[in-house]
Each structure stands twice: as structure tokens, then as C-alpha cells.
Design an enzyme around this catalytic site. Structure first.
Site, PDB file in Angstrom:
ATOM      1  N   ASP A   1      44.292  21.318 -20.211  1.00 57.28           N
ATOM      2  CA  ASP A   1      45.274  20.564 -20.994  1.00 57.28           C
ATOM      3  C   ASP A   1      45.943  21.553 -21.945  1.00 57.28           C
ATOM      4  OD1 ASP A   1      46.670  18.947 -22.789  1.00 57.28           O
ATOM      5  OD2 ASP A   1      45.210  17.319 -22.646  1.00 57.28           O
TER       6      ASP A   1
ATOM      7  N   LYS B   1      54.824  14.850 -26.135  1.00 54.32           N
ATOM      8  CA  LYS B   1      54.766  15.780 -27.256  1.00 54.32           C
ATOM      9  C   LYS B   1      55.913  16.790 -27.191  1.00 54.32           C
ATOM     10  CE  LYS B   1      50.785  13.618 -27.886  1.00 54.32           C
ATOM     11  NZ  LYS B   1      50.425  12.513 -26.992  1.00 54.32           N
TER      12      LYS B   1
ATOM     13  N   ARG C   1      59.044   4.268  -6.443  1.00 50.47           N
ATOM     14  CA  ARG C   1      57.613   4.427  -6.745  1.00 50.47           C
ATOM     15  C   ARG C   1      57.058   5.681  -6.076  1.00 50.47           C
ATOM     16  NH1 ARG C   1      52.965   2.995  -4.297  1.00 50.47           N
ATOM     17  NH2 ARG C   1      53.854   1.504  -2.823  1.00 50.47           N
TER      18      ARG C   1
ATOM     19  N   TYR D   1      40.917  16.052 -26.691  1.00 50.85           N
ATOM     20  CA  TYR D   1      41.706  14.867 -27.011  1.00 50.85           C
ATOM     21  C   TYR D   1      40.831  13.619 -26.945  1.00 50.85           C
ATOM     22  CZ  TYR D   1      45.057  11.085 -26.126  1.00 50.85           C
ATOM     23  OH  TYR D   1      45.747   9.905 -26.162  1.00 50.85           O
TER      24      TYR D   1
END
Length: 384
Positions: free
Chosen positions: A171, A196, A46, A99
Site C-alpha cells: 500500500d 487521497k 461493469r 491502515y
């Protein structure tokens, strides 16, 4: 904490393996103490994992960043950057269009936590500057913008943030790190949905944050570690690392195919407008040419026949698959107004401000034969 990837395997495998272990053997309690205090190494997945770090390092190098963190999704990357760098009462200037998930998170979730926001024209650095207030802490950009492909001048945006003492976040998902490296223009934080182009095969979900400075990286790393945001599966990290190996050659083919499709659509009688920064007719063509190695694989266009015309086209293709997301080797088509930027995500007023019309269609142009793609769109447009 120095998170450079450490060699773990005596055999030196050509392909970095999947380290699926949730925890790691310790030589002593003192070693466990030192790792808990931030010494380089692996204690618990983690916090950090060798396969995840290997994939992050490949992105870091391409971005020219001081550090890169991987998250379970692109939206997790966006949320992590905001949660770890802002607090209640702070103000963020955000772009329109943007987005849909980012738009919705700012309006519904982060506003509930006391974060203030202002949406501005995402291609205008001047509008960003006008919106700055005393409590502004972050300028958030997106380029190319989803779904209208407008372009933000990264150099001017970076200079604005530096001049006003504000963090700049961009972004860069639609370009990918092979085509565009915002950090070299002074941007502080670069956001990617690795789902993507970085992954490139529509078979993983992940996000990335890359940082211009080690100080910001360390701040986000330590807070994200506490909150459990860094727990990307090593299986997905392995796929990211694989995708990075072919990113350059894929982006060149995506870009050449998209340019051919944009030129084809521009001359079609049933297409009203084409949005692709590689076309000289695009209002931000010169800016895109300055900061992008290629123009990318995303194209959007407005078709005659309104909303019904758009529906007929997206339902009429055979090679272009009707689906959300983007950046895979296969070509996708979608209708933003009813699929990715729906009325539940943004109001009619927000759509108008973002120039998301009912007849707008978004393409993620894949790697198929470009003549086949043209014929597929021609057949679908015949339905309008």
C-alpha cells in the site's frame, strides 16, 4: 485482455470525456460474442469503460506497471487483491501499523472466511521473513505507514518475496505514484487509495491496483469483473484523470510544506517526538531517501499532555481542518487513537504494538502558505 485505451472520438478532445453509458452499441452479434470472449473493446461498463480505462492508463504509466485496475475505493482495492489472489487456508503476513480498515478486515472478515494472518513490525523485512509459514502466500507491506510514518525497505521486501516465491503487495497511498514506484523494486501489486493524493481534491472515492506482471493483472481482472468490483463511476474516473495531471507539482508542494512543518514541530517545547521520514532523525531516513523522490505530505507527532493534550491540539486549529482522510489540497488534522485507529478497529494491545499512542496527532499537510500553517499549529499548541 489488452485494455489499452482506444480512441472513440473523431474530434480528439484535449480532455478525455466522461463516457457515462452503461452499455455500448454493437455492429453485429458476432462483435458482441467476440467482446464477451475478451476481445479489446467495450461491451458493458461493469467490465470496462473508456473513461475509467483512460484514468487507469495514466496511473499505469506513472507506476511502470503492466496493468492497472480502478475500484470504487481504496478499501475495495485492498479487499479485491486479497479475495482474488488468496483462498481459505492461505496465510498472509501483514504490517503493524497499518491502515485501520486493512487491520479490521483481516481480523474480522477475512479470518471468518478461513484466511490466516500474522502481524509483524511493518518496517522490518527480517520480521516478515520470520513469520513466513508453509501456507504463506502473500507479504503485505505499507510504506510510509499509517499513522506513524515508518518506512519499509522496498528493495529488500521485493527480494524477500522473490527468494521465497511469495507475492508482495504494498500500500503506497501515503507516497503516491509520483514520489514512489514500488514495482521497480520488484513488488508484485501496488495498492492506492485514489481518494487521497491521486485525486487530490477531497471530492472522489476510488482505489487502484497496479501489477508488475500481466499474468497477475489478468487473474485479478477476470475475477473482479465476475464479482462486480470494477464498477467505478466514470465521473470519479474523470476526476482521477484530472488529478493525475497535477500530481507531480502538488506532491512537491505537499512535501516542501511538510518538511517545514516537521522541522518546526521538532523544535517546539510541547512536542515530544516528530514522525517524518524527511528528518535525518527519523530511524528510516536513509531508506526513505533511497526509494522516495520526495518525502511526502504526511506528518505525525506526539504532544505533551497525553490524550487530553492531543484533543486540545486537534480541536484548536483553524487552517488545519479536523477531519479524517488525507491527500487533498487543504490541510487536515486528526487524532488516530480516537478517530482512525479506534478501539473498535484495533485492541489496546494492537495499538501498543503499532506504536499508536494516545497523544499521537496526524497531519495531512496541504498547499496553503506554510507560515500560516505554522502559526495555526503554534496557536493550537498554546492550548496544551
Amino acid at each position: 485482455m489488452d485494455k489499452a485505451v482506444k480512441p472513440l472520438f473523431e474530434q480528439n478532445p484535449l480532455v478525455y470525456p466522461i463516457v457515462a453509458s452503461s452499455t455500448f452499441r454493437l455492429k453485429s452479434a458476432e462483435e458482441g460474442h467476440q467482446l464477451s470472449e475478451g476481445q479489446p473493446g467495450y461491451l458493458y461498463s461493469r467490465w470496462s469503460n473508456p473513461t475509467v480505462d483512460s484514468a487507469a492508463e495514466s496511473i499505469r504509466q506513472m507506476e511502470g506497471a503492466e496493468g492497472t485496475l480502478l475500484l470504487p475505493s481504496g478499501m475495495a482495492a485492498i479487499s479485491t487483491s486479497i479475495i482474488c489472489l488468496l483462498k481459505a487456508g492461505d496465510h498472509i503476513v501483514a504490517p503493524q501499523p497499518v491502515y485501520g480498515g486493512t487491520h479490521q478486515a483481516l481480523k474480522t472478515t477475512f479470518s471468518k472466511w478461513g484466511l490466516e494472518y500474522t502481524f509483524v513490525d511493518g518496517s522490518s523485512v527480517e520480521e516478515f521473513e520470520k513469520a513466513i509459514k508453509e501456507n504463506t502466500k502473500v507479504l503485505l507491506g505499507e510504506t510510509p505507514a499509517n499513522p506513524t510514518m515508518s518506512i519499509l525497505d522496498l528493495e529488500a521486501f521485493g527480494k524477500l518475496g522473490s527468494k521465497r516465491g511469495l507475492l508482495t503487495m504494498v500500500d503506497s497511498t501515503f507516497a503516491g505514484p509520483y514520489i514512489q514506484q514500488p514495482i521497480k523494486y520488484g513488488i508484485d501489486v501496488v495498492i492506492h487509495s485514489c481518494t487521497k493524493y491521486i485525486g487530490g481534491h477531497s471530492d472522489l472515492t476510488a482505489g487502484a491496483l497496479s501489477f508488475k506482471s500481466r499474468k497477475i493483472y489478468n487473474q485479478v481482472y477476470h475475477e473482479a469483473k465476475v464479482l462486480g468490483f470494477l464498477a467505478l463511476s466514470p465521473f470519479d474516473a474523470f476526476l482521477i484523470h484530472r488529478g493525475m495531471k497535477t500530481l507531480g507539482i502538488r506532491m512537491e508542494r505537499h512535501s516542501s510544506n511538510a518538511m517545514a512543518i516537521a522541522e518546526f514541530l521538532q523544535s517546539h517545547p510541547k512536542v515530544l517526538k516528530v514522525h517524518y521520514s524527511g528528518l535525518p532523525s527519523h530511524p528510516h531516513y536513509e531508506t526513505a531517501k533511497k526509494q522516495m523522490k520526495h518525502f511526502g505530505g504526511m506528518v505525525s507527532f506526539e504532544v505533551t499532555g497525553g490524550k487530553e493534550g492531543g484533543r486540545k491540539v486537534v480541536e484548536g486549529t483553524k487552517i488545519f481542518t479536523l477531519a479524517v482522510s488525507l491527500g487533498g489540497v487543504e490541510s487536515l488534522i486528526e487524532h488516530p487513537a480516537t478517530m482512525t485507529h479506534t478501539d473498535t478497529v484495533m485492541s489496546r494491545e494492537d495499538k501498543e504494538a503499532s506504536r499508536i499512542t494516545d497523544n499521537l496527532i496526524r497531519l495531512s499537510v496541504g498547499l496553503e502558505d506554510v507560515d500560516d500553517l505554522k502559526a495555526d499549529l503554534e496557536s493550537a499548541l498554546d492550548r496544551v
